[in-house]
Design an enzyme around this catalytic site. Sequence first.
Site, PDB file in Angstrom:
ATOM      1  CG  HIS A   1      -7.909   3.943 -10.185  1.00  0.00           C
ATOM      2  ND1 HIS A   1      -8.323   4.724  -9.132  1.00  0.00           N
ATOM      3  CD2 HIS A   1      -6.803   3.284  -9.764  1.00  0.00           C
ATOM      4  CE1 HIS A   1      -7.495   4.546  -8.102  1.00  0.00           C
ATOM      5  NE2 HIS A   1      -6.574   3.688  -8.450  1.00  0.00           N
TER       6      HIS A   1
ATOM      7  CB  CYS B   1      -6.963   1.990  -5.448  1.00  0.00           C
ATOM      8  SG  CYS B   1      -5.263   1.596  -5.835  1.00  0.00           S
TER       9      CYS B   1
HETATM   10  N1  GLN Z   1      -1.067   4.117  -2.290  1.00  0.00           N
HETATM   11  C1  GLN Z   1      -1.682   2.825  -2.596  1.00  0.00           C
HETATM   12  C2  GLN Z   1      -0.777   1.957  -3.475  1.00  0.00           C
HETATM   13  O1  GLN Z   1       0.126   2.477  -4.102  1.00  0.00           O
HETATM   14  C3  GLN Z   1      -3.006   3.030  -3.311  1.00  0.00           C
HETATM   15  C4  GLN Z   1      -2.840   3.661  -4.693  1.00  0.00           C
HETATM   16  C5  GLN Z   1      -4.156   4.093  -5.301  1.00  0.00           C
HETATM   17  O2  GLN Z   1      -5.126   4.350  -4.590  1.00  0.00           O
HETATM   18  N2  GLN Z   1      -4.181   4.197  -6.662  1.00  0.00           N
HETATM   19  O3  GLN Z   1      -0.997   0.755  -3.541  1.00  0.00           O
END
Ligand code: GLN
Length: 250
Positions: free
Chosen positions: A199, A93
Site C-alpha cells: 500500500h 492486498c
Molecule cells: N482483509 C485482507 C487481509 O487482512 C486484506 C487486507 C488489505 O487489503 N489491506 O489480509
Amino acid sequence: MKLTICHLYPDLLDLYGDRGNILALAARCRWRGIEPVIQQASLGEDLDFMGMDILFIGGGSDREQGLLVKDLMHREDELRKAIENGLVVLSICGGYQMLGKYYQMTSGEKIDGLGILDIWTIAGEKRLIGNVVVELHEKVLGINSNKFSTLVGFENHSGKTHLGEGVSPLGKVLFGHGNNGEDSREGVRYRNVFGTYLHGPLLPKNPHFADLLLELAILRRGFDTCLTTLDDGLEELAHKAMLKRLLKQA
Ligand code: GLN
C-alpha cells in the site's frame, strides 16, 4: 492517445488510499500528453474489461471482501478473457487475494476467489504490518530499463499468500514480510497482471513501476511504447529515503 484506467469497487476496496495509484497513473499520462479516461464500477455495474487498458483493484477488510465476492464471481469469464488478451491489472492486498483460488480468514471461513491466478491465501493469527522493500524479479525488471530495481511500500494484512504454478513473484523481500513472511517472496506476476501487498499508495514512490504499467498498456494497443522521460526528482528522493531508512543504503 487515450488510456482507459478502471477502478473496480472504489467504494469497497480503497483501504489505505489505494486510489492514489489511479491518480499517479493519470498524472503520468497527462504529463506526457496522453489523455487518461478514468472509469469506476462497483456492485452490479456493467464493465467492458476488453475495452479498458488498465484495471485497478485496491485493498479492503475481510468484511468488504465478503460483500463483493458474489459480484466479482459474475465477472470471472470476461475478466479472464481480457487478462489472457493482455489486460494490465494492478491489484493490491485484498484485491490481489481475490484473483486467487480463495482467501481463508482467521475464522476458518473461506472467501472464494476468481481462481485466475494459481495462488491461495490463508490468514495467520499475527497481522503482517510495516514498511517493505522488494527487489524486483528479473521477469518484471527485464520488461523496462528503469532507474530502480526495487519497490518500497507499506503492508498491513493477515492473509498469507502462497504462489502455485504458472506465476512469478513480483520480487524478493529485502525488508518486511511480503506475501507470507516465510518464503521471502512478495506479490505476483502473471502475464500483465501484477498483485502486491504494498500500500502507500504504491505508485507515487515507485514511478518506474507506474511507467511499466503504462508501457505494457500502450504496447498492448500496438502503439510506440517510448514514454517521454519525466522529472521524477521528488519521487526518487522519496524512494531513496525509504531505501536509506530501511536498508541503511547510502
Ligand atoms: N482483509 C485482507 C487481509 O487482512 C486484506 C487486507 C488489505 O487489503 N489491506 O489480509
